[in-house]
Design an enzyme around this catalytic site. Sequence first.
Site, PDB file in Angstrom:
ATOM      1  N   PHE A  21       0.749  -1.069   0.011  1.00 53.67           N
ATOM      2  CA  PHE A  21      -0.036   0.013   0.188  1.00 53.67           C
ATOM      3  C   PHE A  21       0.806   1.301  -0.050  1.00 53.67           C
ATOM      4  CE2 PHE A  21       0.642   0.012   4.682  1.00 53.67           C
ATOM      5  CZ  PHE A  21       0.680   1.119   4.873  1.00 53.67           C
ATOM      6  N   LYS A  22       2.146   1.090   0.387  1.00 58.24           N
ATOM      7  CA  LYS A  22       3.145   2.260   0.376  1.00 58.24           C
ATOM      8  C   LYS A  22       3.571   2.588  -0.999  1.00 58.24           C
ATOM      9  CE  LYS A  22       4.080   0.774   5.039  1.00 58.24           C
ATOM     10  NZ  LYS A  22       5.004   0.155   5.911  1.00 58.24           N
ATOM     11  N   ASP A  23       3.353   1.732  -1.995  1.00 59.86           N
ATOM     12  CA  ASP A  23       4.010   2.041  -3.409  1.00 59.86           C
ATOM     13  C   ASP A  23       3.671   3.334  -3.856  1.00 59.86           C
ATOM     14  OD1 ASP A  23       5.458  -0.158  -4.076  1.00 59.86           O
ATOM     15  OD2 ASP A  23       3.684  -1.349  -4.448  1.00 59.86           O
ATOM     16  N   LEU A  26       5.597   6.018  -2.063  1.00 62.59           N
ATOM     17  CA  LEU A  26       7.045   5.604  -2.307  1.00 62.59           C
ATOM     18  C   LEU A  26       7.538   5.767  -3.970  1.00 62.59           C
ATOM     19  CD1 LEU A  26       7.758   3.677   0.675  1.00 62.59           C
ATOM     20  CD2 LEU A  26       8.688   6.004   0.355  1.00 62.59           C
ATOM     21  N   THR A  56       7.853  -1.141   3.530  1.00 59.32           N
ATOM     22  CA  THR A  56       8.605   0.181   3.409  1.00 59.32           C
ATOM     23  C   THR A  56       9.942  -0.152   2.452  1.00 59.32           C
ATOM     24  OG1 THR A  56       7.560   1.099   5.229  1.00 59.32           O
ATOM     25  CG2 THR A  56       9.418   2.090   4.421  1.00 59.32           C
TER      26      THR A  56
END
Length: 195
Positions: A21-23, A26, A56
Amino acid sequence: MTENKAGNDYMELFHGPTLAFKDLALQLLPQLMTKAVKIQQVDNQIMILTATSGDTGTASMRGFSDVAGTQVIVFYPEGGVSPVQLKQMLSQQGSNLQVIAVKGNFDQAQSMVKEIFNDQSFNQQLHEQGTQFSSANSMNIGRLIPQVAYYFYTYAQMVKRDEIESGTSINFAVPTGNFGDILAGYYAKKIRTTN
């Protein structure tokens, strides 16, 4: 965004290159950071220190791979990330990427990163050599701001599908351990209520 049989909506945040979900955040953070460096006329190389329990690390390495003027060092707990995430980190191509296993758990890896950040003498030595620290963890506002967009997008989709009327209050449930995502949701709420 999808809806289940019970009528609950789910944000599908796993469509990025590492399935995390951090893609989104980031993938955008390197662009924001390099633009900010140019605007502020920073000549230093940016060394990004990040602790991860999996998501992460893989997402930040993918986002910053071969980004000029950056180095990325990811600390992860040895035996404390999934096999898929470990393979993603260890196989990610990029001349500016490094992965370090830490004996202990994620909290200990994060503590090590914080100790490095807080070592003023070491920071000064690096600065004199043209390097400064940053992070891809949620302490970096450049990572949080894109995550705020998740909440506005989801809300807009619910209005578009006539599930709610504009202005209706809704609740979001966030899996435990995702403080940065919760904080982004809080920022979205504060932005909405101040406008």
